[in-house]
Design an enzyme around this catalytic site. Sequence first.
Site, mmCIF file in Angstrom:
data_model
loop_
_atom_site.group_PDB
_atom_site.id
_atom_site.type_symbol
_atom_site.label_atom_id
_atom_site.label_comp_id
_atom_site.label_asym_id
_atom_site.label_seq_id
_atom_site.Cartn_x
_atom_site.Cartn_y
_atom_site.Cartn_z
ATOM 1 N N SER A 1 -13.942 -0.741 -3.811
ATOM 2 C CA SER A 1 -13.744 -1.336 -2.605
ATOM 3 C C SER A 1 -14.866 -1.471 -1.833
ATOM 4 O O SER A 1 -15.653 -0.394 -1.686
ATOM 5 C CB SER A 1 -12.578 -0.754 -1.894
ATOM 6 O OG SER A 1 -12.503 -1.228 -0.554
ATOM 7 N N LYS B 1 -10.982 0.943 -11.636
ATOM 8 C CA LYS B 1 -11.067 -0.600 -11.447
ATOM 9 C C LYS B 1 -12.715 -0.842 -10.946
ATOM 10 O O LYS B 1 -13.049 0.196 -9.925
ATOM 11 C CB LYS B 1 -9.883 -0.529 -10.332
ATOM 12 C CG LYS B 1 -10.319 -2.197 -9.661
ATOM 13 C CD LYS B 1 -9.041 -2.465 -8.688
ATOM 14 C CE LYS B 1 -8.908 -3.958 -8.397
ATOM 15 N NZ LYS B 1 -7.718 -4.137 -7.532
ATOM 16 N N ASN C 1 -9.816 3.957 -8.057
ATOM 17 C CA ASN C 1 -10.561 2.517 -7.457
ATOM 18 C C ASN C 1 -11.772 3.240 -6.823
ATOM 19 O O ASN C 1 -11.805 3.911 -5.975
ATOM 20 C CB ASN C 1 -9.693 2.318 -6.467
ATOM 21 C CG ASN C 1 -10.136 1.134 -5.870
ATOM 22 O OD1 ASN C 1 -11.435 0.646 -5.849
ATOM 23 N ND2 ASN C 1 -9.459 0.198 -4.900
ATOM 24 N N LYS D 1 0.700 -1.170 -0.060
ATOM 25 C CA LYS D 1 -0.198 0.010 -0.028
ATOM 26 C C LYS D 1 0.860 1.163 0.055
ATOM 27 O O LYS D 1 0.249 2.414 -0.315
ATOM 28 C CB LYS D 1 -0.954 0.050 1.265
ATOM 29 C CG LYS D 1 -1.986 -1.093 1.153
ATOM 30 C CD LYS D 1 -2.639 -1.174 2.577
ATOM 31 C CE LYS D 1 -3.694 -2.348 2.528
ATOM 32 N NZ LYS D 1 -4.807 -2.261 1.548
#
Length: 377
Positions: free
Chosen positions: A185, A224, A182, A72
């Site tokens: 998540s 994503k 992103n 990360k």
Amino acid sequence: MLYQFIFHTLLRRVDAERAHRVSFAGLRALAAVPGTTRLMRRVLGPREPELRVRVFGREFPGPLGLAAGFDKNARGVAALTALGFSHVEIGTVTGQPQPGNPRPRLFRLVADRAIVNRMGFNNEGSQAVSERLRAHRARRARDLIVGVNIGKTKVVPDSDAVADYVTSARRFADLADYLVVNVSSPNTPGLRDLQATERLRPLLSAVRRTLDEAGRPDLPLLVKIAPDLADEDIDAVADLAVELGLDGIIATNTTVSRDGLATDPEEVAALGAGGLSGAPLKERALQVLRRLRARVGDRLVLIAVGGIETPEDAWARIRAGATLVQGYTGLIYGGPLWPRRIHRGVAALARRDGFASIAEAVGVDVDPSAKPSTASS
């Protein structure tokens, strides 16, 4: 196999996050020994000519990269590349540093070869991570391919989400080889709502504008997506990506589904919320990839992730339209030689099927007009 013995007798008994932290620290310590990473890359890295593929203006030595979530904070890019990955995607990195969700937050489902995580984007923030990546670039130039995955800071209100992403994009604009937005998540409240096109459009447009202003209009930009999207929503995101001139889509993130697991349902329920990765995601991730390829053809680069365990899995994704593939859970269960096994296996499968290069095989199972090179037979 030695790793399997160590995993089943020792590692599986240790808290998953602690095991990750210790093993990652050990790998970085090994890589710090002068000459070690060069030797590891020579032994473990992809070397077969069939594996080379040109993407985003760079030649990737092989298709398999490390998915976001493992590193990360950009602490082990060189060490992870030395394991044999063609590229490493760091992050997810947020605009501000944040601790993530309370522990425990990472769990193994060994019977399913899966992982449940609710890490919550724990990271040091885009300022600190970009400074570390800049220092790495100063030492190593740009010989390693590093993607940067950015997400939303949890405490930032939805009304300021775009500004939060833009902050990170600006900091990484001159450092990343590609940038991933992103929005998929399941561990940040409300994040997946950003996949709706009416919210995704201004976000992606703002990030692209930021890259232009930073002098990086050529920086590849991807989004994503989640495997849990309805088919019509997948189509909508694909159409938007083409419309806005994005360079690719990464499919897919973790799933909130718990269907079809071998692990006892009570044990699964006791773990609580989180995204599921690993083998159970395989079929859905492949379905999403096929749908994307049928929708966009070769107008976007598709990167496949989710449930890839074997060379056959990776080869199926390539034939379904993926130019690159990524793994994370496969590494956890497969061990440090896993990238080498995947790459060597994919090269053998390409030769078996008559392809001189994996690039020739991208999408052949979705586009029947594509054929192997006659020069390779």
